[in-house]
Design a protein around this motif. Structure first.
Motif, short mmCIF file in Angstrom:
data_model
loop_
_atom_site.label_atom_id
_atom_site.label_comp_id
_atom_site.label_asym_id
_atom_site.label_seq_id
_atom_site.Cartn_x
_atom_site.Cartn_y
_atom_site.Cartn_z
N PHE A 1 6.91 7.63 -1.27
CA PHE A 1 5.81 6.68 -1.45
C PHE A 1 5.14 6.44 -0.10
O PHE A 1 5.79 6.48 0.95
CB PHE A 1 6.33 5.36 -2.01
N PHE A 2 3.85 6.11 -0.14
CA PHE A 2 3.09 5.83 1.06
C PHE A 2 2.49 4.44 0.94
O PHE A 2 1.91 4.09 -0.09
CB PHE A 2 1.99 6.87 1.26
N SER A 3 2.65 3.63 2.02
CA SER A 3 2.18 2.25 2.04
C SER A 3 1.28 2.03 3.24
O SER A 3 1.48 2.64 4.30
CB SER A 3 3.35 1.27 2.10
N ASP A 4 0.32 1.14 3.09
CA ASP A 4 -0.53 0.72 4.20
C ASP A 4 0.27 -0.22 5.09
O ASP A 4 0.83 -1.21 4.62
CB ASP A 4 -1.78 0.02 3.66
N LEU A 5 0.33 0.09 6.38
CA LEU A 5 1.19 -0.68 7.27
C LEU A 5 0.65 -2.09 7.51
O LEU A 5 1.42 -3.03 7.69
CB LEU A 5 1.35 0.06 8.61
#
Length: 530
Positions: free
Chosen positions: A389-393
């Motif tokens: 999964f990829f998340s906005d930091l």
């Protein structure tokens, strides 16, 4: 974690790593795009993690079923044809390495090994104890000095210290951020009480007689609940020691505040739970650090968390700047859709604006499916797992997800293609992630536009289950480049499920177009972006 016990859905520890039994092949030929298989190095072992310095690669190995373990050193000055320089025997699970060059001559002369199995003594050559919870046993971090004579590198390798840590050292992360001021490296030790240990877990934590415990008056929590920090003075590695500070881990907002192994039906439908395992854990598996921005992203079993790293090099675990959780285990409050079995590893993009989370599946199949037991905050169910999964930091917002089995599914009933270990390609103008997927092979994902992921290269070796791809780690290392023709070297480890047919260290030529300038590095330690 690896599954080898039929009565327990083949569950035991490897990498937290859950790994099912060999599968029937569904692919008759290697599947690949922009990747070419160049080199293998069979060694009949489970090959774990890799580290790199200059013209050399270091790869750990071990076996669960017999006292075999150590690390190998390869000359990779020609990545298409590595040469084995040293095979150093030193039994211990998992033998994940970290390396450093103290003299600045381009040859690593310091090596650390993570040991996550109770041994009778700290020294290489010590046998494994009969029981993990042997009250006089040792587990932790071994420290080695190595010769760095350019004419005969690694002619001598000497263990100079062994630092005991509660619950052993499942993985280790190098923090070099204070090196200029202190001339000391810090190492974050991640581990968890899946099984008991001398001072680890629900039954053994009251032991205060362990001869290797530096603080025998302070019994460890049965849930662990900390990471541990080892300090290694570069002018005297034999003085390596665990610092007294143990950054505490917790799961803010989680309904039960623990990682409950049985919630994910880890031991299999109809099997007793927790079976041979400890009941639960509060602990981390992997920590990646982005040195320039002084941040760490931690995969902590139940949650993913991002921390600031203080001026003393210690992560501020009490005040996460981002918490990632899945909808199922959080009871609907999580910011990642679906179910995550185990937050296993993490990775930043180059600018530290995006964070990648890896879920290591407790299930089976390709893509894997996991049966979850009912809890008051969620019903029983079957969920697709083993994704990344990829998340906005900045905001924590979910951006996208990826599962290699969605693109190249394997219908064999015991196939297993969970995400595991990888690394971003550092120092280029795109965000590219190299990753290993066990029997799903190795791939490269372009996440420059993190809401529009694109798999741009992959290699999946054909064969029945782990007779095909069987990859634990995969890393891009651009120290030495290919002497003829284009391409970036990608190194992988192989042999997790079927060590008798392990390919050892594997090298791929990977064609990546329009990567931009830069990208040449002279060292790489897993989980350290420096």
């Amino acid at each position: 974690m690896r599954r080898t016990f039929p009565a327990l859905l083949f569950a035991t520890v490897l990498a937290l790593g859950v790994l099912p039994a060999p599968a029937t092949a569904s692919h008759n030929a290697d599947q690949h795009k922009r990747m070419e298989l160049l080199f293998t190095s069979p060694n009949s072992a489970i090959n774990s993690d890799l580290a790199f310095w200059g013209d050399h690669a270091f790869i750990g190995y071990y076996r669960n079923d017999r006292a075999v373990g150590g690390f190998r050193i390869f000359d990779i000055s020609d990545p298409a044809g590595p040469r084995l320089l040293k095979d150093f025997s030193c039994d211990g699970l998992q033998n994940d390495p970290i390396v450093w060059d103290r003299n600045g001559n381009g040859i690593a002369d310091l090596l650390l090994l993570a040991v996550d199995r109770t041994m009778a003594a700290p020294e290489c050559g010590a046998p494994r104890t009969a029981e993990h919870g042997d009250p006089t046993g040792w587990e932790g971090v071994r420290v080695f000095e190595m010769s760095d004579d350019p004419a005969d590198p690694f002619a001598e390798i000497n263990q100079v210290e062994a630092v005991y840590t509660d619950c052993g050292a499942h993985t280790i992360t190098l923090w070099p951020g204070e090196l200029d001021e202190t001339n000391k490296l810090l190492v974050y030790v991640s581990s968890y009480p899946l099984r008991a240990g001398p001072t680890c877990g629900d039954t053994e934590y009251l032991n205060t007689a362990n001869p290797y415990d530096e603080d025998p008056g302070s019994p460890a929590s049965p849930l662990h609940g900390v990471i541990q920090v080892v300090e290694v003075p570069l002018d005297d590695p034999s003085a390596a020691n665990e610092l007294p500070v143990q950054p505490a881990i917790s799961y803010p907002g989680d309904p039960d505040g623990i990682n409950d192994w049985c919630e994910r039906s880890l031991t299999g439908p109809g099997q007793p739970c927790p079976g041979p395992f400890e009941p639960a854990a509060v602990a981390c598996h992997d920590i990646v650090v982005h040195v320039d921005t002084r941040q760490g992203a931690a995969a902590c079993a139940e949650q993913g968390q991002v921390w600031n790293i203080d001026d003393n090099g210690i992560p501020d675990t009490a005040n996460p700047t981002l918490i990632a959780d899945d909808e199922v285990s959080s009871g609907g409050t999580g910011n990642i859709p679906g179910a995550i079995d185990f937050f296993h590893s993490a990775m930043f993009n180059n600018d530290a604006t995006v964070v990648n989370w890896v879920d290591e599946s407790f299930g089976s199949g390709c893509p894997p499916m996991t049966s979850w037991a009912a809890r008051p905050w969620h019903p029983a169910g079957v969920h697709k797992t083993g994704k990344m999964f990829f998340s906005d930091l900045a905001t924590g917002a979910f951006l996208s997800e990826f599962q290699v089995g969605d693109l190249r599914p394997d219908p064999a009933p015991t196939a297993y293609c969970s995400a595991h270990m990888g690394m971003a390609v550092m120092g280029i103008q795109r965000d590219l992630l190299v990753n290993a997927w066990y029997t799903g092979g190795v791939d490269v994902i372009d996440f420059s536009k993190p809401t529009r992921l694109k798999e741009i290269a992959y290699y999946d070796i054909a064969g029945p289950g782990p007779q095909g791809s069987d990859n634990w780690s995969a890393y891009p290392y651009t120290g030495p480049l290919f002497q003829g023709g284009p391409g970036i070297p990608v190194y992988a480890s192989d042999g997790v499920h079927a060590p008798d047919s392990a390919r050892g260290m594997v090298v791929f030529r990977t064609i990546i177009e329009k990567a931009g300038k830069g990208g040449i590095v002279d060292h790489l330690n897993p989980q350290t972006m420096d």
